[in-house]
Design a protein around this motif. Structure first.
Motif, PDB file in Angstrom:
ATOM      1  N   LYS A 158       1.275  -4.724   7.268  1.00  0.00           N
ATOM      2  CA  LYS A 158       1.679  -3.606   6.412  1.00  0.00           C
ATOM      3  C   LYS A 158       2.316  -4.102   5.117  1.00  0.00           C
ATOM      4  CE  LYS A 158       4.608   0.529   6.385  1.00  0.00           C
ATOM      5  NZ  LYS A 158       5.597   1.326   7.149  1.00  0.00           N
ATOM      6  N   VAL A 181       2.935   3.331   0.523  1.00  0.00           N
ATOM      7  CA  VAL A 181       2.755   2.684  -0.783  1.00  0.00           C
ATOM      8  C   VAL A 181       3.327   3.520  -1.920  1.00  0.00           C
ATOM      9  CG1 VAL A 181       0.457   3.668  -1.216  1.00  0.00           C
ATOM     10  CG2 VAL A 181       1.070   1.451  -2.204  1.00  0.00           C
ATOM     11  N   ALA A 208       0.183   1.753   5.719  1.00  0.00           N
ATOM     12  CA  ALA A 208       0.250   1.340   4.313  1.00  0.00           C
ATOM     13  C   ALA A 208      -0.030   2.518   3.390  1.00  0.00           C
ATOM     14  CB  ALA A 208      -0.743   0.213   4.061  1.00  0.00           C
ATOM     15  N   THR A 214       1.040  -3.265   1.443  1.00  0.00           N
ATOM     16  CA  THR A 214       1.845  -2.262   0.745  1.00  0.00           C
ATOM     17  C   THR A 214       2.520  -2.799  -0.511  1.00  0.00           C
ATOM     18  OG1 THR A 214       2.302  -1.218   2.878  1.00  0.00           O
ATOM     19  CG2 THR A 214       3.697  -0.587   1.022  1.00  0.00           C
TER      20      THR A 214
END
Length: 300
Positions: free
Chosen positions: A77, A167, A163, A81
């Motif tokens: 992740k 984000v 993600a 991200t």
């Protein structure tokens, strides 16, 4: 008398939040700290067992597998991200048309309920009649679709979903940091012959350092504690491939039915011990990061 009234008036504002902190924060921690030394199933009499729960943790392969899965999930992740959020922030920091609308679109997943988001993605990644598989079959890219929630791709799928949901939040933090960098610095570097890539490497990244450290710290803690979308998408399956640490802990307190559930019996005592060990693991990772970031600052 006036001082007393003023003090009471001030404390009246503090009291609601202090009461909520006591009831929803301090009391549950004290309760769990007590029962981690007991064999307690949530009903009947709690039986004191000393350190037996911690001895059981050392032999609990399901828990340690969940710890490994947690690091894989968190690492994947973060790798997606953080760079993507920074890239989007840099792009939206430029004078693009409709950038305000784009910021809202990218931030929208952050305000959507995790459970709702996971249900939507379940309809997309469903192995049998999911939207993505139907799309691939119609394009001729796959004969029978891909088992996105199967043993091979389940972890990748839950990482991508996590993600997507995170984000936008980190993008806004990076964007706020970028907007605090003076334009004079870029103008001076341009006069010295620096190109866009050199400006990003030697101006943007160093001046974005404090924000970067905060974002990475938040991302690490959030990723290590995340489990909600995984619970909806896979329930930790198949065969424990996506069973992360706090999902395993959740199942100890609230057993989840189904073939993919690793825990079927409610165990408050053992769950409290697992919660303590999980908190220690997250705390250790946080301390390691704090130490590493401080050393980097001292080196710089």
């Amino acid at each position: 008398m006036n001082k007393t009234k003023h003090a009471l008036f001030s404390y009246s504002f503090i009291f609601p939040s202090a009461l909520l902190t006591l009831v929803l924060g301090i009391y549950p921690i004290a309760w769990a700290f007590r029962y981690m030394f007991y064999d307690y199933k949530g009903f009947g009499t709690a039986r004191f067992t000393g350190l037996a729960n911690f001895s059981r943790i050392l032999k609990d392969t399901q828990f340690w597998d969940s710890v490994v899965n947690t690091f894989v999930y968190a690492g994947g992740k973060l790798l997606i991200t953080i760079p993507l959020a920074l890239l989007l922030a840099v792009i939206l920091n430029r004078g693009l048309r409709g950038r305000q609308l784009l910021r809202g679109i990218f931030f929208m997943p952050t305000v959507i309920s995790t459970a709702v988001m996971a249900v939507v993605f379940f309809t997309i990644f469903n192995s049998y009649n999911g939207i993505l598989n139907q799309f691939l079959i119609r394009l001729g890219l796959s004969d029978s679709g891909v088992d996105w929630l199967g043993p091979k791709y389940a972890m990748l799928t839950v990482i991508l979903v996590a993600a997507w949901g995170a984000v936008g939040n980190y993008m806004l933090l990076f964007l706020a940091g970028l907007q605090n960098i003076p334009e004079d610095v870029y103008e001076a570097s341009s006069l010295d012959g620096a190109g866009k890539i050199q400006q990003f490497r030697y101006v943007t990244l160093p001046m974005l350092g404090p924000v970067m450290q905060m974002v990475i710290m938040l991302a690490i803690i959030t990723a290590l504690k995340g489990y909600e979308s995984i619970m909806v998408l896979t329930e930790g399956g198949p065969v424990g491939k996506t069973e992360v640490m706090f999902l395993y802990l959740y199942k100890l307190f609230f057993p989840v039915g189904g073939s993919s559930a690793a825990v079927q019996v409610q165990e408050f005592g053992y769950g409290s011990a697992v919660a303590f060990v999980s908190a220690v693991i997250v705390g250790m990772i946080s301390l390691i990061y704090f130490y590493a970031s401080r050393r980097m600052n001292q080196t710089d």
